[in-house]
Scaffold this motif. Structure first.
Motif, PDB file in Angstrom:
ATOM      1  N   LEU A 169       0.835  -1.200   0.000  1.00  0.00           N
ATOM      2  CA  LEU A 169       0.000   0.000   0.000  1.00  0.00           C
ATOM      3  C   LEU A 169       0.871   1.252   0.000  1.00  0.00           C
ATOM      4  O   LEU A 169       0.546   2.248  -0.648  1.00  0.00           O
ATOM      5  CB  LEU A 169      -0.930   0.012   1.209  1.00  0.00           C
ATOM      6  N   ILE A 215       0.768   4.500  -2.550  1.00  0.00           N
ATOM      7  CA  ILE A 215       0.680   5.882  -2.061  1.00  0.00           C
ATOM      8  C   ILE A 215       1.840   6.700  -2.621  1.00  0.00           C
ATOM      9  O   ILE A 215       1.653   7.830  -3.097  1.00  0.00           O
ATOM     10  CB  ILE A 215       0.680   5.889  -0.523  1.00  0.00           C
ATOM     11  N   GLY A 229      -3.154   1.248  -2.608  1.00  0.00           N
ATOM     12  CA  GLY A 229      -2.442   2.451  -2.184  1.00  0.00           C
ATOM     13  C   GLY A 229      -2.694   3.621  -3.118  1.00  0.00           C
ATOM     14  O   GLY A 229      -2.867   4.759  -2.674  1.00  0.00           O
TER      15      GLY A 229
END
Length: 658
Positions: free
Chosen positions: A126, A130, A406
């Motif tokens: 994740l 991001i 993410g």
């Protein structure tokens, strides 16, 4: 323990002290409540606070942190009110999960914190997603993700670090090496001398520090984050520390040698830093007592306030509704012009239009860029939309699904291509435990479509031919579609990409180049959850989807004297109960046909529902026609015998004999 203040002001040093002391006092309060029987479970981070506190204060407040369940200092240093944290731990409605999950198994966009799931390793990917989102929007930002030494043995650790290395993602992978995975010492977890040595194998920077020295943690992460904001690339950071309590309080510490406990007690991050500040003349016993009294009063008040909140009231309707991110699909009607297209080309068309419509859409998968994917569905896309948005991935299904989540968390949409639906097993956990449960747990969308090239008929054998939709139809939180025609293939894929919920899109490989049909030009959608009635008759009804639709049409064309209703489900989750009920009523005799194996196939769910809700309209038992309960053989003769198509005629004859 040596502390180097460098150029820090007295105010900064005292700020670090207060942030270090507060979670320790909260933990001590929790241990009292546990002994009193007022709480049922606690995972203690006593002795490890310097890592959580120092790293959090080193990061910018707008940067994401993905902690574990011993990282209370992350949450308190981001100034989450203790009352709300306590409500979360007690399962109160004002907590972050409304009583649906415990401990730190939650996320909060307000504080840029994304919590873990109990499987540990999956949260690492994740962080990749991001960070990728920040790269794609040219945002100078670092991402910090925690893991323990135990989870470094998981494949998810390898996949996430490898992806970050290959893509130069600005992620700090922080390993809290606290000596034990529950009761298993590090000597039984890995062979290398230090976990930081693993960085060499990924070609990335590795750093090892004393995780109990708050100034060393703070300074190291400050510098690492500063560097990667301007020169993106991952770092593996090993923080040496020790867990001074049990894995959770009930497990105790009998498995830890006493001399080891004594050794690490002398390295306590709070007591050592306190002694340092006293020696520097920044603290004295009177000041310490005053700060502790201030904290105690605040902690006691917040804890009792949370205890006094009402317990959650169960509402099945609310629970069901919260499995999905709120979304009202706005149908897009097709235009008047259309073109004859192959099933495969309809999928390409849908992806192309969606990439144009959603500038935040990213396509990921093995060989999907220059090569165009195993089936050439995305051929030319990397040239048109750039390699930033059309990304080849390593062979790492779990990490790529996690990366997709993410991306969604950080404001993007993602389409992930499983090269074959069979390979989804390697990403199964991310789909059923992360994608499917994220909104229910803490209200965050999972804006991800997983494309699933599926099915038999090409002699590809046991590992490239499975129909595995039933693995997922029982998982709440997922939407599942299965187009049978080029028209559906385009409309359902566009609808799936528009939907902010996780959608598994099953596309039949046999139909790619063998089936053509009229496809409206331009943008349109097919409603997810809506079945299509293809024929209406009075003798019997076939309910099916995917390749089963074409088997049914061929059979009915070969038997023009039969009068049959044919319903194409199109969507398997949610599925069109009203259409099924209406189709049953047209004849009173029903066959449920699917390519998947018979035992526990999706047809069993439809059959059970019909028996429960349409019993009075039935003139015969609901019959299922499905493939053999074996693995899928490769040879054409064996494959033909395996497939449900070979038993359709006898099933119809048996049904009509009632």
């Amino acid at each position: 323990m040596q502390f180097d203040r460098k150029d820090k002001s007295d105010t900064t040093l005292l700020k670090l002290y207060r942030h270090l002391l507060f979670p320790r006092m909260v933990e001590e309060k929790m241990l009292i409540l546990l002994r009193q029987g007022r709480i049922g479970k606690w995972f203690s981070g006593i002795g490890q606070e310097a890592i959580a506190v120092g790293s959090t204060l080193a990061m910018d407040s707008t940067e994401y942190i993905l902690p574990m369940h011993r990282n209370l200092g992350v949450f308190t240093s981001r100034h989450i009110p203790l009352k709300r944290l306590m409500a979360q731990w007690q399962g109160k409605v004002s907590g972050f999960t409304k009583g649906r999950d415990r401990s730190f198994h939650f996320g909060t966009q307000d504080y840029r914190i994304i919590g873990m799931i109990s499987h540990l390793g999956p949260q690492l990917a994740l962080a990749d997603g991001i960070a990728l989102a920040n790269i794609l929007r040219n945002k100078s930002s670092a991402t910090l993700v925690f893991t323990g030494e135990g989870a470094t043995s998981e494949g998810d650790f390898h996949e996430a670090v490898n992806v970050a290395a290959v893509w130069n993602l600005p992620v700090i992978f922080l390993i809290e090496n606290n000596g034990y995975g529950l009761s298993t010492p590090t000597s039984e977890q890995y062979k290398c001398a230090n976990l930081v040595d693993k960085a060499i194998g990924y070609g990335i920077k590795g750093v090892q520090i004393d995780g109990n020295n708050i100034l060393e943690v703070y300074d190291t992460i400050t510098e690492l984050a500063k560097e990667m904001r301007t020169n993106p690339g991952p770092v593996l950071l090993e923080c040496k520390t020790f867990r001074m309590r049990g894995h959770e309080e009930a497990s105790g510490l009998k498995y830890v040698p006493q001399d080891l406990i004594t050794e690490w007690a002398a390295k306590d991050p709070l007591s050592n830093y306190t002694d340092y500040l006293i020696a520097e003349g920044l603290l004295d016993s009177t000041q310490i007592a005053a700060i502790k009294l201030e904290f105690k009063r605040a902690i006691d008040a917040d804890v009792e306030a949370a205890f006094n909140e009402p317990e959650p009231e169960a509402s099945p309707e609310r629970e069901l509704a919260d499995m999905y991110y709120p979304y009202q699909e706005e149908p897009v009607l097709p235009g008047t012009t259309q073109t004859e297209k192959r099933y495969l080309d309809a999928i390409t068309d849908a992806l192309d239009l969606s990439m144009q419509q959603h500038e935040n859409l990213v396509i990921m998968g093995q060989d999907v860029a220059d090569y165009g994917g195993a089936f050439k569905i995305t051929e030319g896309f990397s040239t048109r939309f750039g390699k930033g948005r059309v990304r080849n991935t390593p062979i790492c299904e779990s990490a790529i699904v996690g990366t997709a989540l993410g991306l969604s968390i950080n404001g993007f949409k993602a389409v992930v291509e499983m090269q074959f639906a069979d390979f989804v097993t390697c990403g199964f956990n991310q789909i059923v435990n992360n994608l499917a449960k994220t909104h229910y747990r803490w209200g965050e969308k999972a804006d991800v479509v997983v494309r699933m090239p599926t099915g038999a008929g090409t002699g590809a054998g046991p590992f490239h031919s499975q129909s595995n939709e039933a693995w997922f139809t029982k998982t709440p939180g997922l939407k599942i579609v299965y187009p049978a025609f080029p028209y559906d293939a385009k409309g359902l894929l566009i609808a799936a990409i528009n939907d902010p919920n996780p959608v598994l899109y099953f596309e039949h490989k046999f139909l790619y180049r063998s089936l053509t049909g009229p496809v409206p030009d331009g943008n349109y959608t097919c409603e997810i959850g809506k079945a299509n009635l293809l024929r209406t008759g009075s003798q019997f009804t076939i309910i099916t989807y995917g390749l089963g639709v074409h088997w049914s049409l061929a059979y009915l064309d070969q038997h023009p004297g039969l009068s049959a209703t044919l319903l194409n489900l199109c969507s398997l989750q949610p599925w069109d109960q009203a259409a099924v009920a209406a189709a049953v009523k047209t004849s009173g005799k029903v066959i449920i046909l699917h390519e998947d194996t018979l035992g526990s196939g999706f047809g069993a769910e439809i059959a059970a529902w019909i028996s429960e809700h349409c019993f009075e309209h039935l003139d015969a038992p609901v019959m299922r026609c499905a493939s053999l309960d074996t693995a899928i053989p490769m040879h054409k003769t064996l494959e033909d015998s395996f497939l449900a198509k070979s038993r359709l005629a006898e099933t119809v004859e048996k049904l009509l004999s009632y």
